[in-house]
Design an enzyme around this catalytic site. Structure first.
Site, PDB file in Angstrom:
ATOM      1  N   CYS A 112       0.398 -12.483  -1.587  1.00 30.99           N
ATOM      2  CA  CYS A 112       1.296 -11.350  -1.351  1.00 30.99           C
ATOM      3  C   CYS A 112       0.716 -10.133  -2.070  1.00 30.99           C
ATOM      4  CB  CYS A 112       2.708 -11.687  -1.836  1.00 30.99           C
ATOM      5  SG  CYS A 112       2.807 -11.980  -3.622  1.00 30.99           S
ATOM      6  N   TYR A 113       1.564  -9.223  -2.487  1.00 29.20           N
ATOM      7  CA  TYR A 113       1.100  -8.006  -3.164  1.00 29.20           C
ATOM      8  C   TYR A 113       0.603  -8.285  -4.580  1.00 29.20           C
ATOM      9  CZ  TYR A 113       3.588  -5.644   0.601  1.00 29.20           C
ATOM     10  OH  TYR A 113       4.027  -5.235   1.832  1.00 29.20           O
TER      11      TYR A 113
END
Length: 107
Positions: free
Chosen positions: A65-66
């Site tokens: 993810c981020y």
């Protein structure tokens, strides 16, 4: 595996290069298009069916993810859906990029 494991971006890339795991990027479509890990599959609500058709539940999967937070929830969800070898990338795409690992862009 009843829980997911956390791995470094380098460990994730090694598994991907060895064709030993699928890399799933769960960031939104805009961020995925701007830059994503090389060979990553964009996993979203819309692409989940395609993902299920492409990967058996015993195929190792790595979620990114981020920053390495949201991927934990997604990894747990995949475990709950029956996937048995699930990993989350510590530090997410931010760490992937910082470590100088290969990225791709759409467009």
């Amino acid at each position: 595996m009843s829980a997911f494991s956390e791995i470094s971006p380098q460990q994730a890339w090694q598994l991907v290069q060895q064709h030993a795991a699928a890399l799933l990027d769960i960031r939104n479509e805009t961020h995925f298009a701007l830059a994503h890990p090389a060979q990553a599959f964009h996993l979203s609500h819309q692409s989940y069916g395609e993902f299920e058709m492409q990967y058996e539940d015993d195929h190792p999967v790595i979620v990114i993810c981020y920053h390495g937070v949201s991927s934990r929830g997604a990894a747990m969800y995949l475990i709950e859906q029956g996937y048995t070898q699930v990993y989350s990338v510590t530090g997410g795409f931010e760490a992937w990029e910082r470590d100088g690992l290969p990225i791709e862009r759409i467009g």
